[in-house]
Design an enzyme around this catalytic site. Structure first.
Site, PDB file in Angstrom:
ATOM      1  N   GLY A  89       1.425 -27.854 -24.475  1.00 15.96           N
ATOM      2  CA  GLY A  89       1.545 -29.289 -24.778  1.00 15.96           C
ATOM      3  C   GLY A  89       1.920 -30.079 -23.541  1.00 15.96           C
ATOM      4  N   GLY A  91       4.025 -31.298 -21.292  1.00 15.57           N
ATOM      5  CA  GLY A  91       5.420 -31.029 -20.947  1.00 15.57           C
ATOM      6  C   GLY A  91       5.981 -32.054 -19.985  1.00 15.57           C
ATOM      7  N   GLY A 125      10.149 -31.849 -16.812  1.00  9.81           N
ATOM      8  CA  GLY A 125       9.331 -33.015 -17.163  1.00  9.81           C
ATOM      9  C   GLY A 125       8.930 -33.867 -15.971  1.00  9.81           C
ATOM     10  N   ARG A 175      -2.795 -41.568 -14.613  1.00  8.85           N
ATOM     11  CA  ARG A 175      -4.172 -41.081 -14.596  1.00  8.85           C
ATOM     12  C   ARG A 175      -4.899 -41.480 -15.877  1.00  8.85           C
ATOM     13  NH1 ARG A 175      -3.464 -34.454 -15.230  1.00  8.85           N
ATOM     14  NH2 ARG A 175      -2.540 -34.489 -17.299  1.00  8.85           N
ATOM     15  N   ASP A 251      -5.911 -24.230 -21.288  1.00  3.96           N
ATOM     16  CA  ASP A 251      -5.207 -25.513 -21.482  1.00  3.96           C
ATOM     17  C   ASP A 251      -5.536 -26.501 -20.364  1.00  3.96           C
ATOM     18  OD1 ASP A 251      -3.524 -23.300 -20.305  1.00  3.96           O
ATOM     19  OD2 ASP A 251      -2.392 -25.013 -19.597  1.00  3.96           O
ATOM     20  N   ASN A 252      -6.167 -26.019 -19.295  1.00  4.01           N
ATOM     21  CA  ASN A 252      -6.570 -26.928 -18.216  1.00  4.01           C
ATOM     22  C   ASN A 252      -8.077 -27.201 -18.238  1.00  4.01           C
ATOM     23  OD1 ASN A 252      -3.955 -27.106 -17.271  1.00  4.01           O
ATOM     24  ND2 ASN A 252      -4.196 -25.425 -15.817  1.00  4.01           N
ATOM     25  N   ASP A 261      -6.146 -31.483 -14.392  1.00  2.00           N
ATOM     26  CA  ASP A 261      -4.891 -30.837 -13.987  1.00  2.00           C
ATOM     27  C   ASP A 261      -5.009 -30.179 -12.611  1.00  2.00           C
ATOM     28  OD1 ASP A 261      -3.824 -31.753 -16.292  1.00  2.00           O
ATOM     29  OD2 ASP A 261      -3.201 -29.808 -17.076  1.00  2.00           O
TER      30      ASP A 261
HETATM   31  P1  AMP Z   1      -0.158 -26.506 -15.683  1.00  2.00           P
HETATM   32  O1  AMP Z   1      -0.632 -25.108 -15.515  1.00  2.00           O
HETATM   33  O2  AMP Z   1       0.496 -27.125 -14.472  1.00  2.00           O
HETATM   34  O3  AMP Z   1      -1.269 -27.392 -16.173  1.00  2.00           O
HETATM   35  O4  AMP Z   1       1.014 -26.527 -16.773  1.00  2.00           O
HETATM   36  C1  AMP Z   1       1.119 -25.628 -17.856  1.00  2.00           C
HETATM   37  C2  AMP Z   1       2.140 -26.110 -18.843  1.00  2.00           C
HETATM   38  O5  AMP Z   1       3.409 -26.240 -18.228  1.00  2.00           O
HETATM   39  C3  AMP Z   1       1.829 -27.468 -19.457  1.00  2.00           C
HETATM   40  O6  AMP Z   1       2.237 -27.440 -20.800  1.00  2.00           O
HETATM   41  C4  AMP Z   1       2.683 -28.408 -18.651  1.00  2.00           C
HETATM   42  O7  AMP Z   1       3.001 -29.579 -19.345  1.00  2.00           O
HETATM   43  C5  AMP Z   1       3.918 -27.560 -18.411  1.00  2.00           C
HETATM   44  N1  AMP Z   1       4.660 -27.957 -17.191  1.00  2.00           N
HETATM   45  C6  AMP Z   1       4.311 -27.774 -15.900  1.00  2.00           C
HETATM   46  N2  AMP Z   1       5.254 -28.281 -15.078  1.00  2.00           N
HETATM   47  C7  AMP Z   1       6.220 -28.800 -15.861  1.00  2.00           C
HETATM   48  C8  AMP Z   1       7.472 -29.459 -15.622  1.00  2.00           C
HETATM   49  N3  AMP Z   1       7.936 -29.691 -14.390  1.00  2.00           N
HETATM   50  N4  AMP Z   1       8.186 -29.862 -16.687  1.00  2.00           N
HETATM   51  C9  AMP Z   1       7.765 -29.646 -17.937  1.00  2.00           C
HETATM   52  N5  AMP Z   1       6.622 -29.024 -18.242  1.00  2.00           N
HETATM   53  C10 AMP Z   1       5.850 -28.602 -17.221  1.00  2.00           C
HETATM   54 MG    MG Z   2      -2.116 -28.174 -17.350  1.00  2.62          MG
END
Ligand code: AMP
Ligand code: MG
Length: 487
Positions: A89, A91, A125, A175, A251-252, A261
């Site tokens: 989700g 995050g 976050g 974005r 998820d990306n 992403d």
């Molecule tokens: P990503 O691979 O960077 O697209 O992120 C994978 C998951 O980790 C997604 O659900 C993001 O929202 C969450 N995420 C990545 N970095 C953070 C962060 N600093 N704080 C909270 N959630 C994060």
């Molecule tokens: Mg992502």
């Protein structure tokens, strides 16, 4: 010039509660604009003066609540490095609302780095300045290269501390995309055994993004076919330009076939199919040469998630077209890069032999193709500027002879071909070392290079003779750059 002209809606917020959690952004301290992409502001119909005003920044940062925003964090799941994670989700991203342009196109507006949400898991976050800059610049680079992508409207810096391997400053990226729905959005409901919600999400995406399919008996199948096509063509474009995404988890993966992403992505310098841009990808799952295969693997995961609305056999039949679509598109793009008109076996051989030569001679991919426009097809020309990029000159000569014969066979001429090739071979790409220079300056409060690079990346096929240094191959220090998922 207040928010008069702005009209926001949020159709995603009209979906059932299962799809999101309403979440207000947590404002960053001393949040200030560091760059605005005027092209993006323009097509959204936003006045750039307004975008640069304190009002707008305060709305985006959540310092002030815009009366028409309905901020939310969407839920999704995903296969990360091959393993299913049942809940991910937004995050650290918040969907603020949607803008509908005069051309009747609707764009979702997201802030990334806007604080904790229910899906932040162990994260804070936030997004650090360096990763925000990378996503901001790369969104522009993709647009300039004609590669489907989410766009970045603007980027803000702040004085809020965030803790990674070191203390860094948090930043905020704004974005936009027609939709941020991912393969993983469907997976979430499928693995929750909620086919009713899979259907609601599919209907929503089809109605919003593929209205021509809406209401047809086979609308889900047509939609899935479109996802296959757009994904295959997207990855063909990545391969042709030399872009590695780095984290192709489901998820990306955008349901619209957008580059989505930006994390530890990288553009190739030397042509190396084994290139792994993500330092945390120990097995090379997302190596450059594996992207097309991974795209198909991800589409299979999507097919599973859609099995309640698309009969499995139909999905399998549709997936059988993926490789054909990918290869056809890649072949087309590589032919354009070479300035060739035909697409036959001979041309395929020319492309394949060239790629293995570039690999074994460790030739810079972008510099080579840009220089190839100056190839003189007159018999006996030595083409020294191109030839000197190879260590095995005999091998280059053998290839060049084949290429020359093909050009003559196609009645090509040097001048016309050079003009055309320069429209397909960028001079400027977002090399890691360029992003690094921008980041190091920005971390010291100097944002001056951002706008220069934005201009080059927005028009990467133009010469920009005053900025040639940005077209250069990486300096030695660039070998030390390490990019991981920590952002
Ligand atoms: P990503 O691979 O960077 O697209 O992120 C994978 C998951 O980790 C997604 O659900 C993001 O929202 C969450 N995420 C990545 N970095 C953070 C962060 N600093 N704080 C909270 N959630 C994060
Ligand atoms: Mg992502």
């Amino acid at each position: 010039m207040k928010s008069m002209a702005l009209r926001f809606t949020n159709s995603f917020a009209c979906l059932p509660d299962n799809f999101f959690v309403r979440t207000d952004p947590e404002p960053l301290d001393d949040c200030h604009l560091i760059d605005l992409n005027n092209k993006v502001a323009d097509f959204l119909g936003l006045n750039s003066g307004f975008c640069q005003s304190a009002y707008f920044v305060d709305y985006l940062n959540g310092q002030q609540k815009h009366p028409e925003f309905d901020p939310l964090a969407a839920v999704y799941a995903g296969h990360q490095f091959g393993h299913y994670v049942p809940q991910l989700g937004d995050g650290r991203a918040i969907l603020l609302g949607e803008i509908t342009t005069d051309a009747n196109q609707t764009w979702e507006l997201q802030s990334k780095g806007s604080g904790l949400t229910q899906f932040s898991r162990s994260g804070d976050g936030r997004a650090v300045l360096r990763s925000t800059i990378r996503e901001y610049l790369c969104s522009t680079a993709m647009d300039g290269l004609g590669i489907p992508s989410t766009h970045a409207l603007c980027m803000m810096a702040s004085s809020t501390d965030v803790y990674r391997e070191r203390v860094e400053k948090a930043a905020l990226l704004i974005r936009i995309a027609p939709s941020f729905v991912r393969f993983g959005s469907f997976e979430y409901f499928h693995y929750q055994s909620r086919p009713d919600l899979v259907k609601i999400l599919a209907d929503y995406v089809i109605k919003q993004q593929y209205p021509a399919f809406f209401g047809k008996v086979n609308s889900y199948f047509l939609f899935f076919q479109e996802v296959i096509r757009s994904t295959a063509e997207l990855i063909a474009k990545w391969q042709a330009v030399g872009f590695a995404h780095g984290v192709m988890n489901t998820d990306n993966m955008s349901i619209l076939g957008l580059t989505l992403d930006f994390g530890p992505f990288g553009f190739l310098d030397e042509y190396n199919p084994d290139y792994i841009c993500n330092h945390s990808d120990h097995s090379g799952r997302y190596a450059f040469k594996r992207q097309a295969t991974i795209g198909l693997w991800n589409l299979h995961r999507l097919a599973e998630a859609l099995c309640s609305i698309i009969p499995m056999q139909q999905a399998i039949d549709a997936l059988a077209d993926y490789e054909k679509i990918f290869s056809r598109h890649f072949f087309q793009l590589m032919g354009e890069k070479l300035g060739l008109k035909e697409r036959d076996k001979e041309v395929l051989t020319i492309i394949n032999q060239l790629l293995s030569l570039l690999e074994s001679n460790r030739v810079d991919y972008t510099v080579f193709f840009r220089s190839l426009a100056s190839f003189d097809q007159a018999a006996g020309s030595s083409n020294l500027l191109i030839r000197n990029q190879f260590t095995d000159r005999d091998a280059f000569d053998a290839w060049a002879e084949k290429y020359q014969r093909q050009l003559v066979k196609e009645s090509s001429d040097n001048r016309t071909r050079a003009l055309l090739m320069n429209l397909h071979n960028p001079k400027y790409i977002l090399r890691n070392y360029l992003a690094q220079i921008v980041i190091e300056k920005a971390e010291r409060g100097d944002y001056s290079v951002i706008s220069i690079l934005q201009k080059l990346l927005q028009n990467p096929f133009d010469e920009h003779l005053e900025h040639e240094e940005y077209a250069q191959t990486p300096p030695d220090w660039a070998k030390e750059i390490v990019i991981s998922c920590s952002s």
